[in-house]
Design an enzyme around this catalytic site. Structure first.
Site, mmCIF file in Angstrom:
data_model
loop_
_atom_site.group_PDB
_atom_site.id
_atom_site.type_symbol
_atom_site.label_atom_id
_atom_site.label_comp_id
_atom_site.label_asym_id
_atom_site.label_seq_id
_atom_site.Cartn_x
_atom_site.Cartn_y
_atom_site.Cartn_z
ATOM 1 N N ARG A 1 101.981 -68.047 68.569
ATOM 2 C CA ARG A 1 101.669 -68.469 67.326
ATOM 3 C C ARG A 1 99.906 -69.696 67.356
ATOM 4 O O ARG A 1 99.991 -69.825 66.916
ATOM 5 C CB ARG A 1 102.607 -69.600 66.241
ATOM 6 C CG ARG A 1 103.571 -68.735 66.368
ATOM 7 C CD ARG A 1 104.822 -69.970 65.785
ATOM 8 N NE ARG A 1 105.606 -70.539 66.292
ATOM 9 C CZ ARG A 1 105.646 -71.859 66.084
ATOM 10 N NH1 ARG A 1 105.726 -71.755 64.848
ATOM 11 N NH2 ARG A 1 106.265 -72.876 67.086
ATOM 12 N N GLU A 2 99.346 -68.628 68.415
ATOM 13 C CA GLU A 2 97.965 -69.391 68.732
ATOM 14 C C GLU A 2 97.034 -68.999 67.573
ATOM 15 O O GLU A 2 96.603 -70.354 66.959
ATOM 16 C CB GLU A 2 96.884 -68.367 69.711
ATOM 17 C CG GLU A 2 98.066 -68.379 71.321
ATOM 18 C CD GLU A 2 98.871 -67.793 71.547
ATOM 19 O OE1 GLU A 2 99.153 -66.886 70.268
ATOM 20 O OE2 GLU A 2 98.782 -66.875 72.731
ATOM 21 N N GLU B 1 114.668 -72.356 40.274
ATOM 22 C CA GLU B 1 113.507 -73.152 40.390
ATOM 23 C C GLU B 1 112.914 -72.629 38.946
ATOM 24 O O GLU B 1 113.141 -71.233 38.273
ATOM 25 C CB GLU B 1 112.522 -72.229 41.202
ATOM 26 C CG GLU B 1 111.074 -72.196 41.173
ATOM 27 C CD GLU B 1 110.601 -71.639 42.398
ATOM 28 O OE1 GLU B 1 110.875 -71.300 43.317
ATOM 29 O OE2 GLU B 1 109.447 -70.848 41.870
ATOM 30 N N HIS C 1 106.983 -78.694 45.455
ATOM 31 C CA HIS C 1 106.454 -78.279 47.465
ATOM 32 C C HIS C 1 104.819 -78.520 47.228
ATOM 33 O O HIS C 1 103.980 -78.291 47.451
ATOM 34 C CB HIS C 1 106.197 -76.225 46.510
ATOM 35 C CG HIS C 1 106.881 -75.717 46.516
ATOM 36 N ND1 HIS C 1 108.145 -75.517 45.231
ATOM 37 C CD2 HIS C 1 107.644 -74.846 47.844
ATOM 38 C CE1 HIS C 1 109.006 -74.221 45.709
ATOM 39 N NE2 HIS C 1 108.955 -74.191 47.371
#
Ligand code: GLN
Ligand code: ZN
Length: 761
Positions: A15-16, A667, A694
């Protein structure tokens, strides 16, 4: 025969890219450093593809955030609110992806939506008035140049104009026909710029062709492509489709001047038949999508060879290119990074890198079938199906029987009276969706526990302390139905998988969900069963601390299934029923232990809704059945809740009713009144979220009251619950507390108003 792929993952095996990008967001590295590290990452991936024997690599499948956004960017389709920002280009791009709020500048991000039937989310481009597509210098060309420097055999890939148009928001007031002409011109300009590069093909991704198409849709497709194909600027065009068959347009497409067509032969149900029925033009290449880009199991070579054999009847060998069914974006990087999994599991798996190898092997096998390779391949696949550790004949049989009618009695109205008798809730009862903030402290305990630095007993004690504080807090906040906070769960699916039989887990099996976010789906390896209860202890403890009802919190079967990599040897419906039976056991245990309200979350119910309408009913039938299986045996007094994380209901409202939950929370904060309209005839109680979790923003009491007023004007107040949009896991404790305090104050004020109104009538 050559090999290629539709696309490759891009976050990096470790996950660079996620790490670099997030560091860039935090201002810790410069733009040049971010771009430099991305260059290195890309180069390494291309070289690895070549080393693994891939004949042609796609380029521009890479993205700093999302390919739909990249296409909008390339075509200069940038809404005005971003153009006005006084920022470097890359930051304007990121502002479109994430919004921008700094130095007095404040803009919303583009909307995000699910990419077809995957768990990947794309950004929805907005085409405004006055914006005329034109190309700007872009990474597309930089990548072509970089690939040439490496001497790579490559092919630039971009989202095709039809899919782009279909998925964009047209705010321009222009007709589709006008936009089609403008887009065709813009893509033409892209072709012309690509003429300077050495690539033979340009790949245009058109997954939207796998949707239901009307005659107008097909005409629109032609309208865009006819001018484009009339002048290809010396390039060949690959029309790449995926996620299904293209039954509504194959007959037409085959007559257009494409040089190659890519078909999904894994998910593409009818594609083979279409080829056989209509034939395939002798001058074109067929990119045969044989290796699954969506699942992680070893390819069954015998099956793939059988398809190649069938293809050979309509397509000459020289016309065939072996490829993946869709981009490998949807699978993790490599099994090489799994150090904890036993060999017997690892050999069953093929992630992106292993799939490159499979393509190479398949190409060889197609030329001369090697009996030994085939035998070994079959042996591994059979071993999984018959693994005694994962075989549970009882569960299999029970799940098969589950096809019978599953009905909870009495119906909703009859249950409602009994439930109110037990629960005695006020009008507009206030509650939360389940999780409370997972503070660094809580995550630290879990890490220490998993790494053996904290004993199980000590870990449990700390979580219980946290629960105790939370129960007191919720009483103080004046919530009516409490929760235990889900502190013991890392993730709502992973936690369940870990406590059920049938699942295995990876260390590094990350898949991009959106932007820099990855998820690590569990693998459903065998039959699912529940050895013992795993939520009762926590919930029971929480309930022992208060006289108010505490909700038992469970993840539903369809969500567990949809957020995992499923096995492929039995139908999805059977897997769902197996999981449902495990959840049912948990539901009944909770009830037996005095829990009066049980919430079964189906956050992802809609996620794998088939792309074609004709297939919806079948999916919904078993999804509903699986959900009902979890709760139909409870007493009428026990109240069942469910929660969903999306607000598109109009088209599946009947299915939601059929779930037969007493309370549905959804939601809603970011959606408009149409959602409320579709909830009017839901039947049970509903809790449309009144604020967006969120965002770190704390809504004021007045604001919340006016939202409640709006809701009460559309829906019967006697059937409304008051709650946030979703779990509070990602918020800070201060944000959560401040928002909930305002929420319960708003509920109290609204109750007064409703009583007043009732009296004055
Ligand atoms: N109960 C879960 C929570 O509150 C639901 C999460 C979700 O819907 N994604 O976290
Ligand atoms: Zn949710």
């Amino acid at each position: 025969m050559q090999t290629t792929i539709v696309g490759y993952p891009r976050l990096g095996a470790q996950r660079e890219l996620k790490k670099y990008t997030e560091r860039y967001f935090r201002g810790e590295i410069t733009q040049a450093e971010l771009l430099g590290s991305a260059e290195k990452l890309k180069e390494a991936q291309w070289l690895r593809q070549r080393e693994k024997g891939l004949d042609i690599s796609p380029v521009n499948d890479f993205s700093f955030y999302d390919n739909m956004l990249d296409t909008a960017w390339l075509l200069n389709i940038t809404p005005e609110r971003y153009q006005r920002l006084d920022l470097p280009a890359l930051d304007v791009y990121f502002a479109m992806a994430r919004g921008y709020q700094r130095d007095g500048q404040d803009v919303r991000a583009l909307k995000m939506r699910k990419w077809f039937n995957t768990n990947y989310h794309y950004l929805v481009p907005e085409i405004e008035t006055g914006v005329k597509p034109e190309i700007q210098p872009d990474k597309l060309f930089q990548e072509c140049a970089a690939a040439e420097k490496l001497g790579l055999s490559y092919r630039p890939a971009l989202i095709g104009p039809y899919t782009f148009l279909r998925l964009s928001l047209n705010k321009s007031g222009k007709s589709l026909a006008v936009l089609a002409a403008e887009l065709a011109a813009a893509y033409g300009a892209v072709f012309s710029s690509l003429a300077a590069y050495r690539c033979e093909y340009i790949q245009l991704d058109e997954p939207a062709l796998a949707l239901d198409l009307t005659a107008e849709d097909a005409a629109l497709f032609e309208r865009i492509y006819l001018p484009l194909l009339a002048d290809k600027h010396g390039k060949k065009i690959l029309l790449q489709t995926y996620f299904g068959d293209i039954r509504d347009i194959y007959a037409k497409v085959r007559l257009l001047d494409f040089d190659a067509i890519g078909l999904d032969l894994v998910e593409g149900g009818r594609n083979l038949e279409l080829l056989e029925q209509y034939g395939f033009p002798g001058a074109q290449k067929l990119y045969a999508g044989l290796i699954s880009g969506k699942n992680i199991w070893l390819n069954d070579y015998q099956k793939s060879l059988a398809v190649i054999g069938r293809l050979a009847k309509t397509v000459a060998r020289e016309q065939l290119v072996l490829t993946t069914s869709c981009s490998l974006l949807h699978v993790p990087y490599s099994v090489r990074y799994e150090h904890k999994l036993a060999e017997k599991y690892k050999e069953q798996l093929a992630f992106a890198e292993e799939k490159l190898e499979e393509l190479r092997i398949l190409k060889t096998l197609a030329k001369n079938p090697d009996a030994e390779i085939l035998r070994r391949n079959q042996e591994i696949i059979l071993a999984r199906q018959n693994d005694p550790d994962f075989l549970n004949a009882g569960v299999r049989e029970q799940a098969r029987q589950a096809a019978a009618e599953i009905v909870r009695r009495p119906g909703f109205a009859g249950r409602q009276i009994k439930q109110q008798g037990v629960l005695n809730l006020p009008l507009l009862p206030a509650t939360t969706i389940g999780s409370f903030p997972q503070t660094p402290e809580v995550r630290g305990w879990r890490r220490d526990y998993k790494q053996g630095r904290l004993s199980a007993a000590e870990y449990k004690d700390r979580i219980k302390d946290k629960i105790k504080t939370l129960i007191a807090l919720q009483e103080e906040l004046d919530l009516d139905v409490l929760v235990h906070g889900e502190y013991e769960r890392n993730d709502m699916v992973e936690y369940f998988g870990e406590h059920l039989q049938g699942f295995i887990f990876t260390e590094n099996g990350w898949v991009q969900s959106y932007g820099t976010r990855g998820v690590k789906p569990p693998l459903i390896f065998g039959d699912v069963a529940r050895p013992e209860s795993f939520t009762v202890e926590w919930i029971k403890y929480a309930q022992s601390l208060t006289a108010k009802p505490v909700k038992g919190m469970l993840t539903g079967p369809v969500t567990i299934l949809n957020w995992s990599f499923p096995r492929e040897d039995i139908p999805l419906s059977q897997i769902a029923y197996q999981i449902a039976l495990a959840i049912q056991a948990e539901v009944l245990d909770l009830e037996k232990n005095g829990i009066k309200i049980i919430q079964i979350d189906e956050a992802a119910l809609r996620e794998k809704l088939p792309l074609r309408r004709a297939d919806w009913q079948d999916y919904l039938d078993w999804a509903i059945k699986a959900f009902r299986l979890t709760h139909y045996l409870v007493k009428p007094e026990t109240q069942i809740h469910t929660h969903m994380c999306y607000s598109e209901f109009e088209d599946i409202i009947e299915a939601l009713k059929a779930l037969d939950a007493d309370v549905l929370t959804v939601e809603a904060a970011r959606s408009d009144l149409t959602l409320l309209a579709s909830l009017v005839d839901y039947g049970g109680y509903v809790g449309p979220g009144i604020y967006d979790i969120h965002s770190p923003r704390v809504p004021s009491v007045d604001e919340l009251v006016s939202i409640l007023e709006k809701m009460c004007s559309k829906l019967d107040a006697a059937k409304l619950w008051v709650n946030p949009d979703c779990g509070l896991k990602t918020r800070t404790e201060n944000e959560a507390i401040a928002s909930l305090r305002n929420m319960t104050a708003a509920a109290a004020r609204m109750r007064e108003k409703v009583y007043h109104l009732a009296k004055s009538k």
